[in-house]
Design a protein around this motif. Structure first.
Motif, PDB file in Angstrom:
ATOM      1  N   ILE A 350       0.855  -1.183   0.000  1.00 32.22           N
ATOM      2  CA  ILE A 350       0.000   0.000   0.000  1.00 32.22           C
ATOM      3  C   ILE A 350       0.890   1.230   0.000  1.00 32.22           C
ATOM      4  O   ILE A 350       2.073   1.164   0.364  1.00 32.22           O
ATOM      5  CB  ILE A 350      -0.934   0.031   1.233  1.00 32.22           C
ATOM      6  CG1 ILE A 350      -0.104  -0.028   2.526  1.00 32.22           C
ATOM      7  CG2 ILE A 350      -1.934  -1.108   1.193  1.00 32.22           C
ATOM      8  CD1 ILE A 350      -0.926   0.102   3.786  1.00 32.22           C
ATOM      9  N   ASN A 351       0.320   2.349  -0.411  1.00 24.60           N
ATOM     10  CA  ASN A 351       1.017   3.634  -0.350  1.00 24.60           C
ATOM     11  C   ASN A 351       0.601   4.307   0.951  1.00 24.60           C
ATOM     12  O   ASN A 351      -0.526   4.783   1.066  1.00 24.60           O
ATOM     13  CB  ASN A 351       0.652   4.495  -1.555  1.00 24.60           C
ATOM     14  CG  ASN A 351       1.526   5.726  -1.688  1.00 24.60           C
ATOM     15  OD1 ASN A 351       2.725   5.671  -1.418  1.00 24.60           O
ATOM     16  ND2 ASN A 351       0.944   6.828  -2.099  1.00 24.60           N
ATOM     17  N   ALA A 352       1.482   4.339   1.948  1.00 24.68           N
ATOM     18  CA  ALA A 352       1.037   4.736   3.281  1.00 24.68           C
ATOM     19  C   ALA A 352       2.169   5.359   4.088  1.00 24.68           C
ATOM     20  O   ALA A 352       3.358   5.220   3.782  1.00 24.68           O
ATOM     21  CB  ALA A 352       0.495   3.518   4.019  1.00 24.68           C
ATOM     22  N   ASN A 388      -8.391  -3.749  -2.801  1.00 24.39           N
ATOM     23  CA  ASN A 388      -8.211  -3.208  -1.457  1.00 24.39           C
ATOM     24  C   ASN A 388      -7.425  -4.154  -0.571  1.00 24.39           C
ATOM     25  O   ASN A 388      -7.428  -5.376  -0.775  1.00 24.39           O
ATOM     26  CB  ASN A 388      -9.572  -2.927  -0.807  1.00 24.39           C
ATOM     27  CG  ASN A 388     -10.360  -1.878  -1.551  1.00 24.39           C
ATOM     28  OD1 ASN A 388      -9.809  -0.842  -1.932  1.00 24.39           O
ATOM     29  ND2 ASN A 388     -11.639  -2.135  -1.773  1.00 24.39           N
ATOM     30  N   CYS A 389      -6.795  -3.565   0.421  1.00 21.40           N
ATOM     31  CA  CYS A 389      -6.120  -4.304   1.481  1.00 21.40           C
ATOM     32  C   CYS A 389      -6.968  -4.152   2.745  1.00 21.40           C
ATOM     33  O   CYS A 389      -7.282  -3.037   3.151  1.00 21.40           O
ATOM     34  CB  CYS A 389      -4.707  -3.758   1.702  1.00 21.40           C
ATOM     35  SG  CYS A 389      -3.850  -4.497   3.117  1.00 21.40           S
ATOM     36  N   ILE A 390      -7.333  -5.279   3.353  1.00 23.61           N
ATOM     37  CA  ILE A 390      -8.205  -5.282   4.525  1.00 23.61           C
ATOM     38  C   ILE A 390      -7.389  -5.660   5.761  1.00 23.61           C
ATOM     39  O   ILE A 390      -6.817  -6.761   5.822  1.00 23.61           O
ATOM     40  CB  ILE A 390      -9.387  -6.260   4.375  1.00 23.61           C
ATOM     41  CG1 ILE A 390     -10.097  -6.041   3.037  1.00 23.61           C
ATOM     42  CG2 ILE A 390     -10.343  -6.124   5.544  1.00 23.61           C
ATOM     43  CD1 ILE A 390     -10.752  -4.698   2.908  1.00 23.61           C
ATOM     44  N   ILE A 391      -7.323  -4.751   6.729  1.00 21.84           N
ATOM     45  CA  ILE A 391      -6.681  -5.012   8.017  1.00 21.84           C
ATOM     46  C   ILE A 391      -7.795  -5.142   9.042  1.00 21.84           C
ATOM     47  O   ILE A 391      -8.578  -4.208   9.226  1.00 21.84           O
ATOM     48  CB  ILE A 391      -5.716  -3.882   8.408  1.00 21.84           C
ATOM     49  CG1 ILE A 391      -4.643  -3.690   7.335  1.00 21.84           C
ATOM     50  CG2 ILE A 391      -5.084  -4.163   9.763  1.00 21.84           C
ATOM     51  CD1 ILE A 391      -3.767  -2.472   7.564  1.00 21.84           C
ATOM     52  N   GLY A 442      -8.986   5.583   2.487  1.00 23.76           N
ATOM     53  CA  GLY A 442      -9.621   4.339   2.882  1.00 23.76           C
ATOM     54  C   GLY A 442     -10.759   4.586   3.856  1.00 23.76           C
ATOM     55  O   GLY A 442     -11.190   5.722   4.062  1.00 23.76           O
ATOM     56  N   THR A 443     -11.239   3.513   4.460  1.00 24.34           N
ATOM     57  CA  THR A 443     -12.332   3.596   5.418  1.00 24.34           C
ATOM     58  C   THR A 443     -12.056   2.679   6.597  1.00 24.34           C
ATOM     59  O   THR A 443     -11.274   1.724   6.490  1.00 24.34           O
ATOM     60  CB  THR A 443     -13.671   3.191   4.772  1.00 24.34           C
ATOM     61  OG1 THR A 443     -13.562   1.851   4.276  1.00 24.34           O
ATOM     62  CG2 THR A 443     -14.042   4.125   3.628  1.00 24.34           C
ATOM     63  N   PRO A 461      -6.658   1.214  -0.183  1.00 29.65           N
ATOM     64  CA  PRO A 461      -6.433   0.813  -1.578  1.00 29.65           C
ATOM     65  C   PRO A 461      -5.050   0.194  -1.770  1.00 29.65           C
ATOM     66  O   PRO A 461      -4.049   0.683  -1.246  1.00 29.65           O
ATOM     67  CB  PRO A 461      -6.570   2.139  -2.345  1.00 29.65           C
ATOM     68  CG  PRO A 461      -6.305   3.213  -1.343  1.00 29.65           C
ATOM     69  CD  PRO A 461      -6.752   2.672  -0.021  1.00 29.65           C
ATOM     70  N   LEU A 462      -5.038  -0.906  -2.503  1.00 30.41           N
ATOM     71  CA  LEU A 462      -3.766  -1.554  -2.817  1.00 30.41           C
ATOM     72  C   LEU A 462      -2.953  -0.690  -3.778  1.00 30.41           C
ATOM     73  O   LEU A 462      -3.504   0.062  -4.580  1.00 30.41           O
ATOM     74  CB  LEU A 462      -4.003  -2.931  -3.444  1.00 30.41           C
ATOM     75  CG  LEU A 462      -4.406  -4.077  -2.508  1.00 30.41           C
ATOM     76  CD1 LEU A 462      -4.834  -5.278  -3.324  1.00 30.41           C
ATOM     77  CD2 LEU A 462      -3.252  -4.435  -1.582  1.00 30.41           C
ATOM     78  N   LEU A 463      -1.654  -0.808  -3.683  1.00 26.65           N
ATOM     79  CA  LEU A 463      -0.778  -0.085  -4.602  1.00 26.65           C
ATOM     80  C   LEU A 463      -0.847  -0.748  -5.959  1.00 26.65           C
ATOM     81  O   LEU A 463      -0.616  -1.956  -6.106  1.00 26.65           O
ATOM     82  CB  LEU A 463       0.656  -0.099  -4.066  1.00 26.65           C
ATOM     83  CG  LEU A 463       1.662   0.850  -4.758  1.00 26.65           C
ATOM     84  CD1 LEU A 463       1.234   2.293  -4.553  1.00 26.65           C
ATOM     85  CD2 LEU A 463       3.048   0.633  -4.221  1.00 26.65           C
ATOM     86  N   GLN A 464      -1.196   0.025  -6.991  1.00 22.37           N
ATOM     87  CA  GLN A 464      -1.339  -0.533  -8.323  1.00 22.37           C
ATOM     88  C   GLN A 464       0.026  -0.716  -8.969  1.00 22.37           C
ATOM     89  O   GLN A 464       0.890   0.159  -8.922  1.00 22.37           O
ATOM     90  CB  GLN A 464      -2.194   0.398  -9.200  1.00 22.37           C
ATOM     91  CG  GLN A 464      -3.606   0.626  -8.647  1.00 22.37           C
ATOM     92  CD  GLN A 464      -4.399  -0.648  -8.583  1.00 22.37           C
ATOM     93  OE1 GLN A 464      -4.326  -1.479  -9.486  1.00 22.37           O
ATOM     94  NE2 GLN A 464      -5.157  -0.806  -7.504  1.00 22.37           N
TER      95      GLN A 464
END
Length: 466
Positions: A350-352, A388-391, A442-443, A461-464
């Motif tokens: 992810i971009n974070a 998406n990435c779900i934590i 994100g949410t 959102p996942l990094l494309q």
């Protein structure tokens, strides 16, 4: 400006519909008028009926059947029979006017066939031995005495009618456009102004034309909104500055309290009861410090004052590191943490901002610990779901009611108060989680855990890949 063409189309549609309805109405009225005139519209046919019904009697005279005589009487019409040979009237109805001649020439017959006798409109019917002339009251019919038309006029009549209709329609449309051009010019800035109001832009419309009063009201509304926005901005700035100032001012005396309380906690010259009280002071001071830090961070995130150091990060590695840190501090194993991430998933990029993501996950695990004083199991997972990435962090503790979860998902405030006012409840830590997720596009969703407790899912959102 999608609404203006729509408005114009509406006006044009109304105008065309009006023209069609007007045309239909005219056709209906013409049909009704024609139907009303139908009983008097067939004098030639009546003349033929009289010619066919008139018969010679045994005594050499002529007579009409009662039905035909009654029809003539109802129409107040008279009739004569002109002999073919002598051109004399050899039979007449009883109501023949005195001014009607009883002898005719060929020119007289030609004239009455096309027109009138002494102002009475006349119509003819043929018999073997003469000519029936039927006369109606004066001014009952109008006869066209020279009924000759150019052939091309008749042949081109449909095209001529369509051309006239098209010219009339174009003229009506032109009149409509000219009559409403000022209105349309006034509508465009009004529509633009209304569309700009929700964006917070300052709106000013020239107060002239047919809609000047509406323009004035829009200008006043814009002024009120601008004033409210400025006041709100000043209040928000003052609140952010107050929170930052209070946080800064409290840190120094709080550090001194924690330092002295720590020394008393470790002082062997004090009794156990005194050292226990000192330990409580240290613990509560640490809690106050964390609360101040959370409050300051929440304020910065809310007003976009927290800089984001975003780069490509592996969400699995970040969350695993947070889990390991908590496992190492849980000496009593009162809050065991289970790593529920699929072993096949080694990376979820992810971009974070790594520190903010760690802070969010730490808040969720700490939230499980803080609200389950009797202990609970904590379950942490990271997975990819589409784009998406779900934590997910959940527990099997006492959880929360549907009403509490609804409030936590929709309350925008820093704190959520409940019946227990002696401690911080769900609210500030979860607010930071929501703000961190939002700052990363994100949410964060709060829900019931599949293990029977409390659960929070962070969707990023996942990094494309390029």
């Amino acid at each position: 400006m999608k609404s203006l063409p729509k408005l114009i189309r509406r006006y044009v549609s109304i105008m065309l519909l009006s023209c069609v309805l007007l045309l239909v109405l005219n056709v209906v009225l013409l049909a009704v008028f024609t139907a009303r005139q139908a009983p008097n519209a067939y004098p030639w046919k009546t003349a033929e009926e009289v010619a066919d019904a008139l018969h010679q009697t045994n005594d050499g005279g002529y007579a009409l059947p009662d039905a035909v005589s009654l029809e003539l009487k109802d129409s107040n019409a008279w009739a004569i029979l002109i002999d073919n040979e002598t051109k004399q009237v050899k039979w007449q109805t009883a109501n023949l006017p005195d001014t009607i001649p009883l002898s005719y020439t060929l020119s007289d017959i030609a004239s009455l066939t096309r027109g009138y006798i002494d102002g009475y409109p006349t119509f003819t019917g043929e018999m073997e031995d003469g000519l029936i002339v039927l006369g109606y009251p004066q001014n009952s019919f109008w006869k066209h005495m020279w009924p000759s038309w150019d052939y091309e006029l008749i042949a081109n009549l449909p095209k001529t009618i369509l051309s006239v209709f098209a010219i009339n329609a174009a003229l009506v449309f032109l009149i409509y456009v000219v009559a409403n051009s000022k209105l349309l010019k006034s509508i465009k800035p009004i529509v633009n102004g209304i569309q700009s109001l929700p964006t917070g832009e300052s709106v000013y419309i020239k107060e002239k034309g047919l809609l000047s009063e509406l323009a004035m009201n829009i200008n006043k509304t814009s002024e009120i909104l601008q004033s409210q926005n400025n006041q709100l901005h000043r209040k928000e700035t003052a609140r952010a500055n107050w929170i930052a100032g209070v946080s800064h001012d409290i840190r120094t005396p709080l550090s001194m309290v924690m330092g002295y309380a720590g020394q008393l906690k470790d002082d062997t010259h004090l009794t156990d009861d005194e050292r226990q009280k000192a330990a409580i002071i240290v613990k509560q001071s640490e809690r106050m410090r964390n609360l101040i830090n959370d409050l300051n961070l929440a304020s910065k995130l809310e007003y976009n004052m927290q800089p984001l150091m975003e780069k490509q990060e592996n969400a699995v590695a970040i969350v695993r590191q947070v889990v390991v840190d908590f496992i190492n501090t849980d000496i009593d194993n009162k809050f065991p943490i289970e790593w529920k991430t699929d072993e096949n998933i080694s990376a979820c990029f992810i971009n974070a901002d790594k520190d903010l993501i760690k802070r969010a996950v730490s808040n969720l695990i700490q939230n499980c610990i803080s609200h389950n004083e009797n202990g609970c199991s904590i379950f942490v997972s990271v997975r990819a779901d589409g784009q998406n990435c779900i934590i997910c962090v959940e527990d099997n503790g006492k959880g929360a009611s549907d009403e509490q979860i609804e409030k936590l998902n929709n309350t925008p405030h820093y704190m959520v108060c409940d019946t227990n006012t002696t401690e911080q409840r769900h609210g500030l830590g979860l607010l930071i989680v929501k703000q961190v997720a939002a700052s990363h596009n994100g949410t964060a969703t709060i829900e019931h855990s599949s293990h029977g407790g409390f659960a929070v899912k962070i969707t990023l959102p996942l990094l494309q890949e390029n």
